[in-house]
Design an enzyme around this catalytic site. Structure first.
Site, PDB file in Angstrom:
ATOM      1  N   HIS A  17       0.844  -1.204   0.000  1.00  0.00           N
ATOM      2  CA  HIS A  17       0.000   0.000   0.000  1.00  0.00           C
ATOM      3  C   HIS A  17       0.876   1.250   0.000  1.00  0.00           C
ATOM      4  O   HIS A  17       0.632   2.193  -0.746  1.00  0.00           O
ATOM      5  CB  HIS A  17      -0.887   0.037   1.252  1.00  0.00           C
ATOM      6  CG  HIS A  17      -1.941  -1.029   1.328  1.00  0.00           C
ATOM      7  ND1 HIS A  17      -2.137  -1.821   2.438  1.00  0.00           N
ATOM      8  CD2 HIS A  17      -2.860  -1.437   0.419  1.00  0.00           C
ATOM      9  CE1 HIS A  17      -3.148  -2.650   2.220  1.00  0.00           C
ATOM     10  NE2 HIS A  17      -3.600  -2.455   0.999  1.00  0.00           N
ATOM     11  N   ARG A  90      -2.316  -6.091  -8.338  1.00  0.00           N
ATOM     12  CA  ARG A  90      -1.229  -7.068  -8.197  1.00  0.00           C
ATOM     13  C   ARG A  90      -1.400  -8.123  -9.286  1.00  0.00           C
ATOM     14  O   ARG A  90      -1.203  -7.850 -10.450  1.00  0.00           O
ATOM     15  CB  ARG A  90      -1.250  -7.688  -6.796  1.00  0.00           C
ATOM     16  CG  ARG A  90      -0.845  -6.731  -5.688  1.00  0.00           C
ATOM     17  CD  ARG A  90      -1.255  -7.245  -4.350  1.00  0.00           C
ATOM     18  NE  ARG A  90      -2.699  -7.454  -4.331  1.00  0.00           N
ATOM     19  CZ  ARG A  90      -3.424  -7.781  -3.278  1.00  0.00           C
ATOM     20  NH1 ARG A  90      -2.821  -7.975  -2.135  1.00  0.00           N
ATOM     21  NH2 ARG A  90      -4.719  -7.929  -3.352  1.00  0.00           N
ATOM     22  N   SER A 128      -2.897  -7.807   2.872  1.00  0.00           N
ATOM     23  CA  SER A 128      -3.173  -7.644   4.302  1.00  0.00           C
ATOM     24  C   SER A 128      -3.563  -8.976   4.923  1.00  0.00           C
ATOM     25  O   SER A 128      -3.139  -9.302   6.034  1.00  0.00           O
ATOM     26  CB  SER A 128      -4.309  -6.642   4.507  1.00  0.00           C
ATOM     27  OG  SER A 128      -3.948  -5.381   4.030  1.00  0.00           O
TER      28      SER A 128
END
Ligand code: PNS
Length: 162
Positions: A17, A90, A128
């Site tokens: 991020h 991604r 995450s």
């Protein structure tokens, strides 16, 4: 001044991020990092904690602000008079989800553009949820999240175990 919003759950913020934030901050006069307060999910960190973690991690970036929002992203964009949403991409697996979200947002707010920034190669695998899983089983998360966030994750994992 050009302005963009980088929205996300950021539960927790990762170095991936931060990489997108640093790169996007060079493209716009002002970048608002917006933490989504999702009332339908129970995150590891409260909205206030996630905002605070991001503020710490972005302290060196003069044109980055960190805020939170609830409700529709496009309403937040309109309230902030912002027409550009930045999202990180991604793997191909992100594409389906992001593509649908971008198209739905386009349908709801034709004036808002979603701009995709490709992840840096070194963060291709990073998410995450994987960070939380690695931490949960005691693995090393050094270099995966901002250093100030590392201990907060382990503290939260330990608190959950008790
Ligand atoms: O980090 P994430 O979980 O991929 O971020 C997704 C997020 C928070 C940007 C997205 O779910 C969002 O903006 N939700 C707010 C509600 C909304 O606008 N939903 C319609 C999107 S099509």
């Amino acid at each position: 001044m050009s302005q963009a919003i980088y929205p996300g759950s950021f539960d927790p913020p990762t170095c991936g991020h931060l990489d997108i934030i640093e790169r996007a901050s060079k493209c716009f006069g002002l970048l608002k990092v917006a933490v989504f307060e999702n009332v339908q999910k129970t995150p590891m960190f409260t909205t206030e904690e996630r905002v605070s973690m991001l503020k710490d991690a972005c302290a060196h970036l003069a044109n980055v602000r960190v805020e939170s929002y609830s409700g529709l992203l496009i309403d937040y964009c309109r309230a902030n008079n912002t027409k550009i949403v930045v999202k990180g991409l991604r793997a191909v697996s992100d594409f389906d989800y992001e593509f649908k979200m971008a198209l739905m947002n386009k349908k709801l707010a034709p004036e808002v553009e979603t701009v995709f920034m490709i992840t840096s190669l070194k963060y291709l695998y990073l998410s995450s949820s994987l960070v939380k899983e690695v931490a949960y089983y005691g693995g090393c998360i050094k270099g995966l999240v901002p250093s100030s966030v590392e201990n907060m994750i382990f503290d939260r994992v330990r608190a959950k175990e008790q």
